[in-house]
Motif scaffolding. Structure first.
Motif, short mmCIF file in Angstrom:
data_model
loop_
_atom_site.label_atom_id
_atom_site.label_comp_id
_atom_site.label_asym_id
_atom_site.label_seq_id
_atom_site.Cartn_x
_atom_site.Cartn_y
_atom_site.Cartn_z
N PHE A 80 56.32 9.41 -56.50
CA PHE A 80 56.55 8.16 -55.75
C PHE A 80 56.85 7.05 -56.76
N GLU A 81 57.97 6.38 -56.58
CA GLU A 81 58.35 5.28 -57.48
C GLU A 81 58.23 3.95 -56.76
N LEU A 96 49.85 1.13 -51.21
CA LEU A 96 49.87 2.23 -52.19
C LEU A 96 48.49 2.85 -52.34
N VAL A 100 47.23 6.69 -51.74
CA VAL A 100 46.70 7.47 -52.86
C VAL A 100 45.53 8.35 -52.44
N LYS A 110 49.71 14.07 -57.17
CA LYS A 110 50.67 13.06 -56.71
C LYS A 110 50.89 12.11 -57.89
N TYR A 112 52.50 8.61 -59.36
CA TYR A 112 53.01 7.29 -58.97
C TYR A 112 53.59 6.60 -60.20
N PHE A 141 48.89 8.00 -62.49
CA PHE A 141 49.68 6.76 -62.48
C PHE A 141 50.42 6.62 -63.80
#
Length: 361
Positions: A80-81, A96, A100, A110, A112, A141
């Motif tokens: 995910f950007e 966001l 998460v 996932k 980010y 992240f």
């Protein structure tokens, strides 16, 4: 008509080994993936156009591939950007952090990617803090920024920081050579060196200039054309003026300077560049310092030949004259005259030496 894709996108690295000039980071990340020692929060920081977002995407894809969460055609499900420049409010970050909490349906992680993270508002940073402090086991992240100093210390202390460096001129030049060969573009080495120098360590800027040049020159990039497009005084102009000065041709030197001014170049930039040229001539006198000159190989040879016509003291005096003109330029009521006086003094340096020889004989 086929759509044109700029080189920065067309040749964007897809693997760590094709990233230019950041081996200290790509090697570390590859080892971290292989040994399963990847931090849950990473911060990529450094100047623009050096590969931060590219490395973030490659890393995210590598994690997904290892994890089995990619489709047959290489599509990654769990990346995910978020562009923090346009999504910088506290609501965007809350959205966001809510997302998460849910584990991925496919695979283990996932990922980010938050680009331009320094653009987040202080409220958004604070909303993000708790998630970054205790991230769920399935979340990674990757934050990217050009301005690390704008990120609050509490965020910095929770991230593994990777400092990207400016890419050296030779690496950019070699990368441009590779692209030129793939695209069937003819080039002069010194022209690509000039492009790499102008890019100031940012590969994306170099590729943008390269595209412009290949269009303008119809796939034949020469040093003269590169200097024209980039609006730079090319080395030959300085070499010519310095030769005229060495031969004590005051009138011809002033005429050559006038031609440069007529082309629209700033006199102040000219005199600063002339001082730098004399400094490079001094470096060219000694093989040990030859590599301190940031020019292409063919131009280095020209510098080396010209430096033999001057002795060290003359070069020191020439640098002082140019530096003096540079300092006085802005305070002068007649700045052009300041530069012309400097050129007259430079044209008299070797004459004084010749007169001294006559007297001694």
């Amino acid at each position: 008509m086929e759509n044109f894709v700029v080189s920065a996108r067309k040749y964007r690295p897809q693997e760590f080994d094709t990233v230019v000039g950041q081996a200290h980071i790509t090697d570390t990340l590859e080892h971290a993936i292989d040994e399963n020692q990847l931090a849950q929060a990473l911060l990529f920081c450094g100047p623009r156009g050096v590969g931060k977002t590219t490395c973030a995407r490659i890393l995210a894809r590598k994690i997904n591939e290892r994890d089995g969460s990619t489709s047959d055609d290489g599509f990654s499900y769990n990346i995910f950007e978020l562009d923090a420049a346009s999504n910088n409010s506290v609501e965007d970050i809350r959205e966001l952090t809510d997302q998460v909490r849910f584990a991925p349906q496919v695979g283990k992680y996932k990922i980010y990617i938050i680009d331009e993270v320094h653009m987040l508002s202080s409220a958004a940073f604070n909303a993000f803090l708790k998630t970054l402090e205790e991230p769920p086991a399935h979340a990674i992240f990757i934050l990217a920024t050009t301005e690390k100093h704008k990120i609050i210390p509490t965020i910095l202390s929770r991230c593994q920081i990777y400092d990207f460096k400016r890419i050296v001129i030779e690496d950019i030049q070699n990368h441009l050579k590779g692209i030129a060969e793939k695209e069937g573009i003819q080039y002069e080495d010194d022209a690509l060196y000039l492009v790499a120098q102008k890019a100031d360590g940012a590969l994306r800027d170099a590729l943008s200039i390269f595209d412009r040049l290949s269009t303008f020159t119809q796939k034949n990039i020469t040093l003269a054309k590169a200097a024209e497009v980039l609006n730079i005084l090319d080395y030959d102009q300085y070499l010519n003026i310095v030769d005229l000065a060495q031969e004590n041709k005051i009138s011809e030197t002033l005429f050559a300077f006038n031609e440069i001014v007529k082309k629209g170049f700033d006199s102040h930039i000219f005199v600063a560049g002339l001082g730098n040229h004399f400094r490079d001539l001094m470096m060219a006198q000694n093989p040990m310092t030859l590599n301190l000159i940031e020019v292409g190989e063919a131009t280095k040879t020209k510098f080396s030949e010209q430096s033999k016509k001057w002795n060290t003291q003359q070069l020191i005096d020439a640098i002082e004259i140019c530096n003096h003109a540079d300092i006085n330029y802005k305070n002068s009521k007649n700045p052009r005259l300041t530069v012309e006086i400097a050129l007259m003094q430079l044209s008299s340096l070797t004459a004084n030496n010749a007169d001294a020889k006559k007297k001694s004989s």
